[in-house]
Write an enzyme that holds these catalytic residues in place. Sequence first.
Site, PDB file in Angstrom:
ATOM      1  N   GLU A 154       0.839  -1.079  -0.226  1.00 53.13           N
ATOM      2  CA  GLU A 154      -0.024   0.185   0.061  1.00 53.13           C
ATOM      3  C   GLU A 154       0.855   1.268  -0.048  1.00 53.13           C
ATOM      4  O   GLU A 154       1.124   1.802   1.026  1.00 53.13           O
ATOM      5  CB  GLU A 154      -0.700   0.035   1.361  1.00 53.13           C
ATOM      6  CG  GLU A 154      -2.069  -1.089   1.200  1.00 53.13           C
ATOM      7  CD  GLU A 154      -2.805  -1.262   2.246  1.00 53.13           C
ATOM      8  OE1 GLU A 154      -2.361  -0.532   3.558  1.00 53.13           O
ATOM      9  OE2 GLU A 154      -3.964  -1.542   2.364  1.00 53.13           O
ATOM     10  N   GLU A 307      -6.171  -8.171   0.148  1.00 51.60           N
ATOM     11  CA  GLU A 307      -6.764  -8.203   1.652  1.00 51.60           C
ATOM     12  C   GLU A 307      -8.235  -7.800   1.749  1.00 51.60           C
ATOM     13  O   GLU A 307      -8.478  -6.965   1.302  1.00 51.60           O
ATOM     14  CB  GLU A 307      -5.750  -7.349   2.233  1.00 51.60           C
ATOM     15  CG  GLU A 307      -4.272  -7.360   2.685  1.00 51.60           C
ATOM     16  CD  GLU A 307      -3.613  -6.396   3.254  1.00 51.60           C
ATOM     17  OE1 GLU A 307      -4.361  -5.511   4.064  1.00 51.60           O
ATOM     18  OE2 GLU A 307      -2.560  -6.036   3.098  1.00 51.60           O
TER      19      GLU A 307
HETATM   20  C1  GAL Z   1      -3.981  -2.920   5.385  1.00 52.73           C
HETATM   21  C2  GAL Z   1      -2.324  -3.130   5.397  1.00 52.73           C
HETATM   22  C3  GAL Z   1      -1.976  -4.616   6.360  1.00 52.73           C
HETATM   23  C4  GAL Z   1      -3.029  -4.331   7.620  1.00 52.73           C
HETATM   24  C5  GAL Z   1      -4.288  -3.976   7.309  1.00 52.73           C
HETATM   25  C6  GAL Z   1      -5.028  -3.732   8.704  1.00 52.73           C
HETATM   26  O1  GAL Z   1      -4.132  -1.568   4.792  1.00 52.73           O
HETATM   27  O2  GAL Z   1      -1.904  -3.459   4.148  1.00 52.73           O
HETATM   28  O3  GAL Z   1      -0.784  -4.484   6.623  1.00 52.73           O
HETATM   29  O4  GAL Z   1      -2.308  -3.193   8.512  1.00 52.73           O
HETATM   30  O5  GAL Z   1      -4.454  -2.841   6.822  1.00 52.73           O
HETATM   31  O6  GAL Z   1      -6.516  -3.351   8.260  1.00 52.73           O
END
Ligand code: GAL
Length: 661
Positions: A154, A307
């Site tokens: 990100e 994710e």
């Molecule tokens: C995402 C990030 C992850 C984790 C997650 C938690 O934005 O890529 O590493 O932090 O958020 O919500």
Amino acid sequence: MDIRRLTDRLGGLAFGGDYNPEQWDEQVWKQDDELMRRARVNLTTVGVFSWALLEPEEGRYDFDWLDAHLDRLHANGVAVDLATPTASPPPWFTLAHPDALPVRPDGTRLTHGSRDTYCLTAPAYRRAARRIAGALAERYGDHPTLALWHVHNEYVTLCLCDHTAAAFRVWLRARHGSLDVLNEAWGTAFWSQRYTSWEQILPPRDSQWHRNPGQALDFSRFWSDETLAAYREQRDAIRVHSDLPVTTNLMVPGYQNLDLWAFGREVDLVAIDHYPGAPGLDAAAHAAFDADRARSIAAGAPWLLMEQGTSTVYAGGRVLAKEPGEILRHSLAHIARGSEGALFFQWRQSRAGAEQWHSAMVPHAGPDSRIFREVTAAGEAVARLGELAGSTVRAEVAVLHDSDAWWAMRVDGLPSSELDYFAALRGAHRALWDAGVTTDFAHPEQDLSRYRLVLAPALFLLTDAGAENLRHYVAAGGTLLVQHFSGMVDERLHARLGGYPAAPLREALGIRVEEYRPLRQDERITLSDGSTAGSWSESLRTEGAETLAAYTHGMLAGSPALTRHDFGRGRGWYLSTRLDDTGYAALVGHLLSEAKVSPELSGLPPGVEAVTRRAADGRSWHLLLNHRDEAVALPRPGHDLLTDGPLRELPPGGCAVLRAH
Ligand code: GAL
């Protein structure tokens, strides 16, 4: 890249998540192997934040531990999406290179102790990032368990340090050529801002009052280009040793540091992270919004949900839990809109460290838990959908989405604090989603001829080419709705003179906006057709258009609020205020029927989402998601892949994937 290469390698759609085995010990790894098999995990993202372990001191690598995990995953039939760890430089790095720590707009330099403590423009950081990306690729380029490369995590961190200032000046020289051109573009004749040497120019750090809007917009463009350059450097360092696809997980939030269209062109596979910003039906609408954005920046090709949380809904300063059934429903919500799988952050919930309260596939409670049971059920469901791999989604409606317009609406000094590009985009998408219609996002300058209906909410900045493209779209038979505060400025943020919006668009819409009149806070107005609105109004004249609803208040009483214009073979609509949800939904419903766009599946009640994925060879599937807590009879029963049987009724909160061919 041919996405089939990834899904063939995985034997179907992807299921899994971020895997951080370095937080655990051997006993847990053994259990992980067993649980991953149970949950049908076939892809894990490894190494995202492992820089300190991989390179314990500058130039000295320790790969042994990672070798062991990759071999173990391979033996267990789990493929790896190997990440470069550059989103979290280790303490030794920042101590050696304090100039590579990020600086805030107020001049404060941050320290290490969190993550994302890097400045993208710092030469030492860029060198170190290229080096470790290359070292990983050299070591693992041929590892049999590797399926995908994941650059960074990100790209969101902004930095306004002196390295950034220097790089910004280089970018400005290339864009503007001369200081005279830059001064003209930025309107520095006002407030005595004229620059007489490049060295005088700074990034838009905190200043006394409004910062120069041209400077702010150019900085956003520069930052996106700089980020893309940093991505490309790592990607190219990887490509020296590996021909596997390379991606980065894009955050597609309500603010935007990156031009998503540009990233879409540079990655081999578009990948996004998605965390809903509200519970319930809104979470489902939000997932659809981000999934449609992902597919659109992938130019319609399949993409990947990299994710999501098993139980993470960020809302009002709290992390709310997902309700039973939502792990599968949210996963399928993305797959329905073209994702080649569903991955999570993270496999096992951390026992300690910064994100110990963030949900995971295996929660603190362990596998004997509702969450793990739902994860396993979702893995089972995704494993049944292999035949969908490579298919995609077609939309007949587009919402225009432009990074420049978005950035332009973040500059200081706009006439209302309620002007909000993200809210405008979400509002348009939501009305279409509620109507059961699948939506693409489109760039204002792209070919729009495949769409029956195009909505342009808050397209504040519009280039001449964009305005001409929209005029052409209507002339050629399209139906276009332009909403307030659109086409007001060109790409330099210079106001359109002689009436808004930009002239070619005025011609298509048959109107001329003479004056904008933001409404007072909480002021409500009623239009002549009974609909209600707030936030904004405009004084406009029709120049060929017909008035469908007029204002009824104050000096605007009797003047047009909503207009329609037959132009060429199409129709241009203009809405000069912000209608309340009900009125806006009614307007969108009317436009859909005028443009002859029907919902994906008719006969479904509100709260039941339906999307169709189509393969190139003519096969297609309806993915149905029941967001209601009651059973819903299907208008057309079919063979459901999830249960491998005929289906007549969707259970409360249930999902189905029906073969439509
Ligand atoms: C995402 C990030 C992850 C984790 C997650 C938690 O934005 O890529 O590493 O932090 O958020 O919500």
